[in-house]
Design a protein around this motif. Sequence first.
Motif, PDB file in Angstrom:
ATOM      1  N   TYR A   6      -1.240 -11.229  -2.606  1.00 41.85           N
ATOM      2  CA  TYR A   6      -0.796 -10.692  -3.888  1.00 41.85           C
ATOM      3  C   TYR A   6       0.732 -10.622  -3.829  1.00 41.85           C
ATOM      4  O   TYR A   6       1.277 -10.012  -2.907  1.00 41.85           O
ATOM      5  N   GLU A   8       3.963  -9.264  -5.768  1.00 38.18           N
ATOM      6  CA  GLU A   8       4.462  -8.424  -6.843  1.00 38.18           C
ATOM      7  C   GLU A   8       5.532  -9.163  -7.633  1.00 38.18           C
ATOM      8  O   GLU A   8       6.142 -10.116  -7.133  1.00 38.18           O
ATOM      9  N   GLY A  35       0.769  -2.722  -9.282  1.00 40.79           N
ATOM     10  CA  GLY A  35       0.839  -3.769 -10.306  1.00 40.79           C
ATOM     11  C   GLY A  35      -0.479  -4.126 -10.933  1.00 40.79           C
ATOM     12  O   GLY A  35      -0.526  -4.907 -11.882  1.00 40.79           O
ATOM     13  N   ILE A  36      -1.582  -3.600 -10.385  1.00 41.82           N
ATOM     14  CA  ILE A  36      -2.894  -3.810 -10.993  1.00 41.82           C
ATOM     15  C   ILE A  36      -3.409  -2.437 -11.412  1.00 41.82           C
ATOM     16  O   ILE A  36      -3.602  -1.565 -10.562  1.00 41.82           O
ATOM     17  N   CYS A  49      -5.658  -5.943 -15.423  1.00 42.37           N
ATOM     18  CA  CYS A  49      -5.815  -6.514 -14.077  1.00 42.37           C
ATOM     19  C   CYS A  49      -5.326  -7.959 -14.099  1.00 42.37           C
ATOM     20  O   CYS A  49      -5.703  -8.765 -13.256  1.00 42.37           O
ATOM     21  N   VAL A  51      -3.422 -11.322 -13.677  1.00 42.32           N
ATOM     22  CA  VAL A  51      -2.638 -11.969 -12.623  1.00 42.32           C
ATOM     23  C   VAL A  51      -2.366 -13.411 -13.024  1.00 42.32           C
ATOM     24  O   VAL A  51      -3.048 -13.978 -13.886  1.00 42.32           O
ATOM     25  N   SER A  85      -8.180 -10.495 -12.874  1.00 41.93           N
ATOM     26  CA  SER A  85      -8.605 -10.479 -11.473  1.00 41.93           C
ATOM     27  C   SER A  85      -9.958  -9.806 -11.271  1.00 41.93           C
ATOM     28  O   SER A  85     -10.601 -10.029 -10.250  1.00 41.93           O
ATOM     29  N   LEU A 101       1.689 -11.135  -9.674  1.00 47.88           N
ATOM     30  CA  LEU A 101       1.462 -10.046 -10.617  1.00 47.88           C
ATOM     31  C   LEU A 101       2.536 -10.052 -11.697  1.00 47.88           C
ATOM     32  O   LEU A 101       3.708 -10.334 -11.419  1.00 47.88           O
ATOM     33  N   GLN A 105       1.568  -4.425 -16.910  1.00 47.23           N
ATOM     34  CA  GLN A 105       0.253  -4.728 -17.468  1.00 47.23           C
ATOM     35  C   GLN A 105       0.250  -4.376 -18.961  1.00 47.23           C
ATOM     36  O   GLN A 105       1.159  -3.702 -19.440  1.00 47.23           O
TER      37      GLN A 105
END
Length: 106
Positions: A6, A8, A35-36, A49, A51, A85, A101, A105
């Motif tokens: 993952y 960022e 970030g999620i 979520c 990505v 994701s 990410l 969001q």
Amino acid sequence: MAKITYIEHNGKSHVVDVPNELSIMEGAVQNDIPGIEAACGGACACATCHVYIDDKWFDKLPKKEDTEQDMLDVAFEPNKFSRLSCQITATEDLDGLVVKLPSKQA
Ligand code: FES
């Protein structure tokens, strides 16, 4: 088990072993990766979520359902590599997957 990277938005990367049957979202949440948000808990109902899949991996993933695409339409700055994701399940085939990410969001 799949080793997932993952990354960022600021470039910091996290490499996590995600067990089979967990989603890529769950792998992030259980390992406190920033970030999620996953506000809906994986019900494909929030788009937090979101990505960006590494371009080398994008075509190797199972195809999107219409409901995922509908939610991606309201995600923050989606692009052609966007996925939710929570809708991608870890398998051996995804060992090495890289996801980036977004800066925030939805
Ligand atoms: S966690 Fe809500 S859409 Fe993925």
